[in-house]
Write a protein that holds these residues in place. Structure first.
Motif, PDB file in Angstrom:
ATOM      1  N   ASN A 121      20.461 -23.431 -11.229  1.00  0.00           N
ATOM      2  CA  ASN A 121      19.773 -24.691 -10.948  1.00  0.00           C
ATOM      3  C   ASN A 121      20.793 -25.645 -10.335  1.00  0.00           C
ATOM      4  OD1 ASN A 121      18.133 -26.916 -10.880  1.00  0.00           O
ATOM      5  ND2 ASN A 121      17.910 -27.116 -13.091  1.00  0.00           N
ATOM      6  N   ASP A 122      21.302 -25.263  -9.190  1.00  0.00           N
ATOM      7  CA  ASP A 122      22.391 -25.989  -8.550  1.00  0.00           C
ATOM      8  C   ASP A 122      22.298 -25.783  -7.044  1.00  0.00           C
ATOM      9  OD1 ASP A 122      25.328 -25.805  -7.330  1.00  0.00           O
ATOM     10  OD2 ASP A 122      25.382 -27.181  -9.038  1.00  0.00           O
ATOM     11  N   PHE A 123      22.222 -26.862  -6.320  1.00  0.00           N
ATOM     12  CA  PHE A 123      21.985 -26.806  -4.883  1.00  0.00           C
ATOM     13  C   PHE A 123      23.091 -26.052  -4.151  1.00  0.00           C
ATOM     14  CE2 PHE A 123      22.218 -28.405  -0.567  1.00  0.00           C
ATOM     15  CZ  PHE A 123      20.899 -28.448  -0.161  1.00  0.00           C
ATOM     16  N   ASP A 124      24.336 -26.462  -4.348  1.00  0.00           N
ATOM     17  CA  ASP A 124      25.437 -25.840  -3.626  1.00  0.00           C
ATOM     18  C   ASP A 124      25.582 -24.367  -3.971  1.00  0.00           C
ATOM     19  OD1 ASP A 124      26.103 -28.137  -2.245  1.00  0.00           O
ATOM     20  OD2 ASP A 124      27.487 -28.837  -3.776  1.00  0.00           O
ATOM     21  N   ALA A 125      25.304 -24.002  -5.224  1.00  0.00           N
ATOM     22  CA  ALA A 125      25.420 -22.594  -5.635  1.00  0.00           C
ATOM     23  C   ALA A 125      24.378 -21.741  -4.938  1.00  0.00           C
ATOM     24  CB  ALA A 125      25.286 -22.476  -7.147  1.00  0.00           C
ATOM     25  N   VAL A 126      23.174 -22.262  -4.754  1.00  0.00           N
ATOM     26  CA  VAL A 126      22.134 -21.508  -4.047  1.00  0.00           C
ATOM     27  C   VAL A 126      22.463 -21.407  -2.563  1.00  0.00           C
ATOM     28  CG1 VAL A 126      19.692 -21.413  -3.422  1.00  0.00           C
ATOM     29  CG2 VAL A 126      20.346 -22.097  -5.736  1.00  0.00           C
ATOM     30  N   VAL A 127      22.909 -22.507  -1.975  1.00  0.00           N
ATOM     31  CA  VAL A 127      23.257 -22.500  -0.551  1.00  0.00           C
ATOM     32  C   VAL A 127      24.355 -21.488  -0.255  1.00  0.00           C
ATOM     33  CG1 VAL A 127      24.308 -23.886   1.289  1.00  0.00           C
ATOM     34  CG2 VAL A 127      22.482 -24.857  -0.099  1.00  0.00           C
ATOM     35  N   ALA A 128      25.232 -21.257  -1.227  1.00  0.00           N
ATOM     36  CA  ALA A 128      26.355 -20.331  -1.031  1.00  0.00           C
ATOM     37  C   ALA A 128      25.941 -18.863  -1.051  1.00  0.00           C
ATOM     38  CB  ALA A 128      27.413 -20.579  -2.108  1.00  0.00           C
ATOM     39  N   ALA A 132      20.671 -17.561   2.204  1.00  0.00           N
ATOM     40  CA  ALA A 132      20.104 -18.837   1.754  1.00  0.00           C
ATOM     41  C   ALA A 132      20.653 -19.960   2.629  1.00  0.00           C
ATOM     42  CB  ALA A 132      20.432 -19.079   0.289  1.00  0.00           C
ATOM     43  N   GLY A 133      20.083 -21.127   2.494  1.00  0.00           N
ATOM     44  CA  GLY A 133      20.518 -22.300   3.226  1.00  0.00           C
ATOM     45  C   GLY A 133      19.894 -23.508   2.569  1.00  0.00           C
ATOM     46  N   ARG A 134      19.965 -24.625   3.241  1.00  0.00           N
ATOM     47  CA  ARG A 134      19.454 -25.871   2.662  1.00  0.00           C
ATOM     48  C   ARG A 134      17.958 -25.783   2.371  1.00  0.00           C
ATOM     49  NH1 ARG A 134      21.812 -30.821   2.340  1.00  0.00           N
ATOM     50  NH2 ARG A 134      20.395 -32.523   1.842  1.00  0.00           N
ATOM     51  N   LYS A 135      17.193 -25.243   3.326  1.00  0.00           N
ATOM     52  CA  LYS A 135      15.756 -25.131   3.109  1.00  0.00           C
ATOM     53  C   LYS A 135      15.452 -24.213   1.932  1.00  0.00           C
ATOM     54  CE  LYS A 135      12.827 -22.283   4.622  1.00  0.00           C
ATOM     55  NZ  LYS A 135      11.961 -21.351   5.395  1.00  0.00           N
ATOM     56  N   THR A 136      16.122 -23.074   1.862  1.00  0.00           N
ATOM     57  CA  THR A 136      15.905 -22.145   0.760  1.00  0.00           C
ATOM     58  C   THR A 136      16.220 -22.796  -0.571  1.00  0.00           C
ATOM     59  OG1 THR A 136      16.381 -20.220   2.137  1.00  0.00           O
ATOM     60  CG2 THR A 136      16.638 -19.936  -0.237  1.00  0.00           C
ATOM     61  N   ALA A 137      17.344 -23.514  -0.637  1.00  0.00           N
ATOM     62  CA  ALA A 137      17.718 -24.186  -1.882  1.00  0.00           C
ATOM     63  C   ALA A 137      16.667 -25.216  -2.281  1.00  0.00           C
ATOM     64  CB  ALA A 137      19.085 -24.843  -1.737  1.00  0.00           C
ATOM     65  N   ASN A 138      16.173 -25.980  -1.317  1.00  0.00           N
ATOM     66  CA  ASN A 138      15.153 -26.977  -1.629  1.00  0.00           C
ATOM     67  C   ASN A 138      13.863 -26.329  -2.133  1.00  0.00           C
ATOM     68  OD1 ASN A 138      16.571 -29.349  -1.103  1.00  0.00           O
ATOM     69  ND2 ASN A 138      16.071 -29.331   1.073  1.00  0.00           N
ATOM     70  N   VAL A 139      13.453 -25.228  -1.509  1.00  0.00           N
ATOM     71  CA  VAL A 139      12.243 -24.529  -1.941  1.00  0.00           C
ATOM     72  C   VAL A 139      12.406 -24.014  -3.366  1.00  0.00           C
ATOM     73  CG1 VAL A 139      10.813 -22.475  -1.583  1.00  0.00           C
ATOM     74  CG2 VAL A 139      11.477 -23.875   0.371  1.00  0.00           C
ATOM     75  N   VAL A 140      13.522 -23.351  -3.633  1.00  0.00           N
ATOM     76  CA  VAL A 140      13.731 -22.736  -4.943  1.00  0.00           C
ATOM     77  C   VAL A 140      13.869 -23.791  -6.035  1.00  0.00           C
ATOM     78  CG1 VAL A 140      15.307 -21.321  -6.313  1.00  0.00           C
ATOM     79  CG2 VAL A 140      14.715 -20.635  -3.983  1.00  0.00           C
ATOM     80  N   LEU A 141      14.695 -24.795  -5.799  1.00  0.00           N
ATOM     81  CA  LEU A 141      14.935 -25.793  -6.843  1.00  0.00           C
ATOM     82  C   LEU A 141      13.702 -26.646  -7.118  1.00  0.00           C
ATOM     83  CD1 LEU A 141      18.562 -26.935  -5.935  1.00  0.00           C
ATOM     84  CD2 LEU A 141      17.834 -25.277  -7.650  1.00  0.00           C
ATOM     85  N   SER A 142      12.922 -26.932  -6.085  1.00  0.00           N
ATOM     86  CA  SER A 142      11.730 -27.758  -6.299  1.00  0.00           C
ATOM     87  C   SER A 142      10.625 -26.986  -6.993  1.00  0.00           C
ATOM     88  CB  SER A 142      11.223 -28.328  -4.970  1.00  0.00           C
ATOM     89  OG  SER A 142      10.832 -27.299  -4.073  1.00  0.00           O
ATOM     90  N   ASN A 143      10.418 -25.729  -6.593  1.00  0.00           N
ATOM     91  CA  ASN A 143       9.304 -24.959  -7.148  1.00  0.00           C
ATOM     92  C   ASN A 143       9.641 -24.266  -8.459  1.00  0.00           C
ATOM     93  OD1 ASN A 143       6.953 -24.938  -5.072  1.00  0.00           O
ATOM     94  ND2 ASN A 143       8.784 -24.679  -3.836  1.00  0.00           N
ATOM     95  N   ALA A 144      10.888 -23.861  -8.633  1.00  0.00           N
ATOM     96  CA  ALA A 144      11.270 -23.150  -9.853  1.00  0.00           C
ATOM     97  C   ALA A 144      11.745 -24.087 -10.950  1.00  0.00           C
ATOM     98  CB  ALA A 144      12.365 -22.130  -9.546  1.00  0.00           C
ATOM     99  N   ILE A 150      12.692 -32.025  -0.379  1.00  0.00           N
ATOM    100  CA  ILE A 150      11.846 -31.807   0.788  1.00  0.00           C
ATOM    101  C   ILE A 150      12.444 -30.661   1.587  1.00  0.00           C
ATOM    102  CG2 ILE A 150      10.907 -32.777   2.919  1.00  0.00           C
ATOM    103  CD1 ILE A 150      11.172 -35.556   1.650  1.00  0.00           C
ATOM    104  N   ALA A 151      11.737 -29.550   1.633  1.00  0.00           N
ATOM    105  CA  ALA A 151      12.188 -28.392   2.401  1.00  0.00           C
ATOM    106  C   ALA A 151      11.631 -28.500   3.816  1.00  0.00           C
ATOM    107  CB  ALA A 151      11.724 -27.094   1.736  1.00  0.00           C
ATOM    108  N   VAL A 152      12.491 -28.611   4.793  1.00  0.00           N
ATOM    109  CA  VAL A 152      12.062 -28.799   6.183  1.00  0.00           C
ATOM    110  C   VAL A 152      12.054 -27.459   6.899  1.00  0.00           C
ATOM    111  CG1 VAL A 152      12.521 -29.962   8.361  1.00  0.00           C
ATOM    112  CG2 VAL A 152      12.942 -31.154   6.198  1.00  0.00           C
ATOM    113  N   ASP A 153      10.857 -26.907   7.089  1.00  0.00           N
ATOM    114  CA  ASP A 153      10.706 -25.711   7.905  1.00  0.00           C
ATOM    115  C   ASP A 153      10.174 -26.128   9.274  1.00  0.00           C
ATOM    116  OD1 ASP A 153       8.040 -26.316   7.486  1.00  0.00           O
ATOM    117  OD2 ASP A 153       7.484 -24.306   6.801  1.00  0.00           O
ATOM    118  N   THR A 154       9.739 -25.167  10.077  1.00  0.00           N
ATOM    119  CA  THR A 154       9.273 -25.504  11.420  1.00  0.00           C
ATOM    120  C   THR A 154       8.027 -26.393  11.387  1.00  0.00           C
ATOM    121  OG1 THR A 154       8.016 -23.423  11.516  1.00  0.00           O
ATOM    122  CG2 THR A 154      10.233 -23.430  12.466  1.00  0.00           C
ATOM    123  N   HIS A 155       7.137 -26.159  10.410  1.00  0.00           N
ATOM    124  CA  HIS A 155       5.931 -26.981  10.311  1.00  0.00           C
ATOM    125  C   HIS A 155       6.279 -28.419   9.939  1.00  0.00           C
ATOM    126  CE1 HIS A 155       3.264 -23.538  10.693  1.00  0.00           C
ATOM    127  NE2 HIS A 155       3.919 -22.922   9.719  1.00  0.00           N
TER     128      HIS A 155
END
Length: 227
Positions: A121-128, A132-144, A150-155
């Motif tokens: 449950n740590d942003f930098d640890a997921v990004v590493a 993964a990347g910033r969007k992946t970390a935002n998706v995982v941390l927000s939903n899990a 705010i996860a920014v994808d193409t949409h």
């Protein structure tokens, strides 16, 4: 949870963005009151894997592949023993599957080595983690874990620009603009609702502006064709 220490780049909001944002949020809340991720998952690990697989792929294709993948490799300990070629047949229907298989095998091993097999449950640890990347970390941390993000994808990026909420193509800068405009407690809902609206109405090539509930106030930035 430790959030990334990297400060968001300063941005200037488009004219009228602060006045338009409450209208956008109210419309999304009325149209998609139960907006949530469309990726199927039952654990943070499954969500992380599904999110990595979803890059440049549809959620439908990911959801079709993950039941067999998770039946074979239900957690990081199991997937950490796999070679990329073991994973490839299970995700072959998903775009860029070879690279994703390599990332998943390495990701699972690192989860075991660094985090006891659990998704941190740590942003930098997921990004590493590989893939993964910033969007992946935002998706995982927000939903899990319920962290406001705010996860920014193409949409989300496309709609932010069309709605006159951001002028940027860089996802980090779009994220920073949206964070300024919307209440922190609605960030998770916002990105899910924008994704749904992008998939169902505000399409990339021919948005259905005539059938859009935001047509009365949307500036339609960059729109050249309507359906």
């Amino acid at each position: 949870m430790t959030r990334s220490s990297r400060p968001a780049a300063p941005t200037r909001l488009p004219a009228g963005a602060r006045q338009r944002a409450p209208q956008v949020l109210a419309t999304l809340e009325g149209t998609y009151p139960d907006a949530r991720t469309e990726l199927n998952f039952s654990t943070p690990f499954e969500l992380l894997v599904a999110t990595v697989l979803s890059a440049q792929a549809t959620d439908v294709s990911v959801n079709a592949a993950t039941p067999a993948l998770f039946a074979r490799y239900p957690d990081a300990h199991a997937m950490g023993t796999a070679l990329p070629e073991d994973l490839e047949p299970l995700i072959r229907s998903i775009g860029l599957y070879r690279g994703k298989a390599r990332n998943l095998a390495a990701l699972a091993r690192l989860l075991v080595q660094r985090h006891g097999g659990e998704v941190p449950n740590d942003f930098d640890a997921v990004v590493a983690l590989p893939g993964a990347g910033r969007k992946t970390a935002n998706v995982v941390l927000s939903n899990a874990y319920g962290y406001p993000a705010i996860a920014v994808d193409t949409h989300v990026g496309r709609l932010a620009r069309r709605l006159g909420l951001s002028t940027h193509a860089n996802p980090d800068k779009v994220e920073a603009d949206l964070q300024k405009l919307f209440p922190r407690e609605r960030w998770v809902f916002l990105h899910h609702a924008l994704i749904l609206h992008g998939r169902r109405v505000c399409h990339a090539r021919t948005p259905d502006c005539g059938g859009c509930a935001m047509q009365g106030f949307c500036p339609q930035v960059g729109v050249t064709a309507h359906s």
